[in-house]
Motif scaffolding. Sequence first.
Motif, short mmCIF file in Angstrom:
data_model
loop_
_atom_site.label_atom_id
_atom_site.label_comp_id
_atom_site.label_asym_id
_atom_site.label_seq_id
_atom_site.Cartn_x
_atom_site.Cartn_y
_atom_site.Cartn_z
N GLY A 1 3.93 -2.54 3.51
CA GLY A 1 4.81 -2.30 2.37
C GLY A 1 4.11 -1.51 1.27
N ALA A 2 2.81 -1.80 1.02
CA ALA A 2 2.07 -1.09 -0.01
C ALA A 2 1.92 0.39 0.35
N LEU A 3 1.68 0.71 1.67
CA LEU A 3 1.60 2.10 2.09
C LEU A 3 2.92 2.84 1.84
N THR A 4 4.03 2.17 2.21
CA THR A 4 5.35 2.80 2.04
C THR A 4 5.66 3.04 0.57
N ARG A 5 5.34 2.06 -0.27
CA ARG A 5 5.59 2.22 -1.72
C ARG A 5 4.76 3.37 -2.29
N SER A 6 3.52 3.51 -1.83
CA SER A 6 2.65 4.57 -2.34
C SER A 6 3.25 5.94 -2.11
N GLU B 1 -4.63 -0.86 -4.78
CA GLU B 1 -4.16 -1.44 -6.05
C GLU B 1 -2.98 -2.37 -5.82
N LEU B 2 -1.99 -1.93 -4.99
CA LEU B 2 -0.80 -2.74 -4.75
C LEU B 2 -1.12 -4.00 -3.94
N VAL B 3 -2.00 -3.88 -2.97
CA VAL B 3 -2.38 -5.05 -2.16
C VAL B 3 -3.08 -6.09 -3.01
N LEU B 4 -3.99 -5.65 -3.88
CA LEU B 4 -4.70 -6.59 -4.75
C LEU B 4 -3.74 -7.28 -5.71
N GLU B 5 -2.71 -6.54 -6.22
CA GLU B 5 -1.72 -7.16 -7.10
C GLU B 5 -0.97 -8.27 -6.38
N LYS C 1 -9.79 -12.69 -0.06
CA LYS C 1 -10.51 -11.47 0.34
C LYS C 1 -9.80 -10.76 1.50
N ASP C 2 -8.48 -11.04 1.66
CA ASP C 2 -7.74 -10.39 2.73
C ASP C 2 -7.54 -8.92 2.41
N GLY C 3 -7.38 -8.11 3.45
CA GLY C 3 -7.16 -6.68 3.28
C GLY C 3 -7.08 -6.01 4.63
N MET C 4 -7.45 -4.75 4.70
CA MET C 4 -7.36 -4.05 5.99
C MET C 4 -8.33 -2.88 6.06
N ASP C 5 -8.68 -2.50 7.34
CA ASP C 5 -9.35 -1.25 7.65
C ASP C 5 -8.30 -0.31 8.20
N PRO D 1 -13.12 -1.49 2.46
CA PRO D 1 -11.81 -1.82 3.00
C PRO D 1 -10.71 -1.62 1.96
N ILE D 2 -9.49 -1.80 2.38
CA ILE D 2 -8.35 -1.95 1.46
C ILE D 2 -8.32 -3.42 1.08
N GLY D 3 -8.67 -3.74 -0.12
CA GLY D 3 -8.75 -5.13 -0.56
C GLY D 3 -9.89 -5.29 -1.54
N LYS D 4 -10.26 -6.54 -1.81
CA LYS D 4 -11.30 -6.81 -2.80
C LYS D 4 -12.64 -6.33 -2.26
N PHE D 5 -13.39 -5.58 -3.10
CA PHE D 5 -14.68 -5.01 -2.69
C PHE D 5 -15.47 -4.63 -3.94
N GLU D 6 -16.73 -5.02 -3.99
CA GLU D 6 -17.56 -4.70 -5.14
C GLU D 6 -18.00 -3.23 -5.10
N ASN D 7 -18.16 -2.64 -6.30
CA ASN D 7 -18.61 -1.23 -6.42
C ASN D 7 -17.68 -0.28 -5.67
N ARG D 8 -16.36 -0.53 -5.77
CA ARG D 8 -15.39 0.32 -5.10
C ARG D 8 -15.39 1.72 -5.70
N LYS D 9 -15.19 2.74 -4.84
CA LYS D 9 -15.09 4.13 -5.26
C LYS D 9 -13.79 4.72 -4.74
N PRO D 10 -13.29 5.80 -5.37
CA PRO D 10 -12.08 6.44 -4.85
C PRO D 10 -12.31 6.92 -3.41
N PHE D 11 -11.27 6.79 -2.59
CA PHE D 11 -11.37 7.23 -1.20
C PHE D 11 -11.43 8.75 -1.11
N ASN D 12 -12.30 9.26 -0.21
CA ASN D 12 -12.42 10.70 0.01
C ASN D 12 -11.31 11.20 0.93
#
Length: 687
Positions: free
Chosen positions: A479-484, A502-506, A516-520, A597-608
């Motif tokens: 759903g977050a991918l579709t909304r984006s 951002e949407l998944v963390l919300e 700490k759920d999310g996805m690769d 990953p898509i989800g909680k992660f320390e020192n996150r950077k924008p995806f290339n």
Amino acid sequence: MKGKQKRSSIQRQLLLNILPALVIALLLFSYVNYRYNKAALEKNYAQQQRQIIHEIQGLSALYSYSQKTHEKSFDNRMKELSEKMVNEIFVNDDDAAKMNLYEVSKQLGMDTTKEFIYIINRNGVVINTTFKKDYLLDFYKLDPGFKTRFEKMFATKTYTPEPFSYEMATMLTKKYSYMPTRQGKYLVELGFQSNEAQHMRDMLDSLTLNIASEFPEIKEISANLCIEDIPNTQIKHKFLWKAVNQTLKEKKNRQVTYNVKGEKLIANIFYLPIQGSSLFDGYIVITVRDTRKEQELLWNELTKFSIITLLTAFPILLVVYFRARKLTAPIKDLAQKAGVISGGNLEERINVVGNNEITVLSENFNVMIEKLQESYEGLEQKVRDRTAEITSQKHIIEEKQKEIVDSINYAKRIQDAILPTDEEITKTLPTAFVLYKPKDIVAGDFYWLETKEKLVMIAAADCTGHGVPGAMVSVVCSGALTRSVREFGLTKPGSILDKTTELVLETLDKNNGDVKDGMDITLLTINLNQNILMYSGANNPLWLVRPVHEQISEAIITETEIAHGTLTPALHSTGQLTTENRQLHYECIEIKADKQPIGKFENRKPFNTHMHEIQPGDKVYLFTDGYADQFGGEKGKKFKYSTLQKVILENAHKPAAEQKEILDKTFDAWKGNYEQTDDVCIIGISF
């Protein structure tokens, strides 16, 4: 379940308990008697051996005395000849090595048929001799002990005689002497043969054999002059030499048992010291006897044991049999009545007779049956009540299980609703295939498709977990991918993944900050008009498979390291297809993902976002880790990414449907009887 054991009566058990004890007692008696007689026999053998050795020592002493007397006629002549050669003929040491020794022998008046000259160098080698059989004989190879003996002779620089002994090449009796040359480069050895000494030796051997005739058990006797580590050819049985050599070294007598043509023989090896020799280490006397008396003794004991067993065991067992029948009759009656009661007839009772332990057992047994009858009548009702309760609980569990399965199947329908249909994928990307194999009814892996004008966005994602928990996370992430795309109008893969994060963390982090759920994910945006491919990945890479035409005869496999974010391959490997006279190779370009990953992660950077120009014949493959991590094969190991890449390269030239079928069958064959490890999702697209 074990088979029913065959029952045995008390009477039979009594007989079986008594019989082994009786047999063991008789065996013990026979064994003690056998050991006593064998000890007496061995004592007799030891006395015989002492007598034999005593007689041989006497013969040896007489032989040594006779030889020494005979040697006196040789010693002076051999010493005189040795000194004349060393001091007068071999003026220079090298003369001994070069001169014609036959001429020297004639010059000295020696009998060349019985008297021989040997020249031995410092290396223990005979370099000149009138006895051609020993030319170039290497004493040090025969026995390193010769080196010590010869070095001592070189050091003393004196004449050294030896007693009569065997000549190794001919086994004739000879007397040897040694004397170093003046400069000490060579040893002058003389070897004189004596018919009289040979006759004395033959006489000693004959007398030794006569001793054996006095003892029937003795098959042969021999006495031999021996040198450590040099086999004596006079010893008939060569395999005894190891024991003989050990006896020489330790100077301790020993016994060896061996077989010849099925006959067991015992050899006793005795050491006798030898005086006045620097060459020989001693006399070895060997007596060989058979074991007939030991075998006769053993056979006699077995015969006596058999006779005693028959004469004692049978009468004792006969008495025990009739006494046991009388004692076991009440027990048989008790067992018969107990069998009737065990069949369900609780009205039956045991007859109480006699005045012993069985009487008490019968009385107590009857009391027990009465109490059992009372308990049984109450137990039947309890069993009926408990059975009804268990049946009711079974129905409840079955209903609950049905509700759970129905809920999971409904969840599958919900998850299927968020997945693109085969028609949607075929309409948008006609040359694509999707291999999707959930581990359970519902899955944590999913694939996603969106179109916007001439842009096609497609992804293969792996959410945390599998089964129902993974499926719930997949609904949130899809759903977050579709909304984006639809709500925020994003088409660039890196931007889509940033917004999706951002949407998944919300959603997942509303009530619990520790989730700490999310996805690769592997995400593509394809511009079909401009033939441009854009990619962004969270932990999962993209494989770009590109055809390369080359005039080569065999496949090439290479690996190179590339800079991040360029069109240069990060991992390059090849597959091939023959077309006419050219080889069609496929190279695999691995485009690295961002390590987050898509989800909680320390020192996150924008995806290339990686951009690539699509060339004719290009193919791309998106995948999760389920296929490569599957355990299987003969050794139960992982399939691995390298193997998956090989399968893809070997079949890249085939149609999409056939590639999917090959990947599916390869996975099932590898998995075999192993459980599926994780959800599997692979997407292949051809251009």
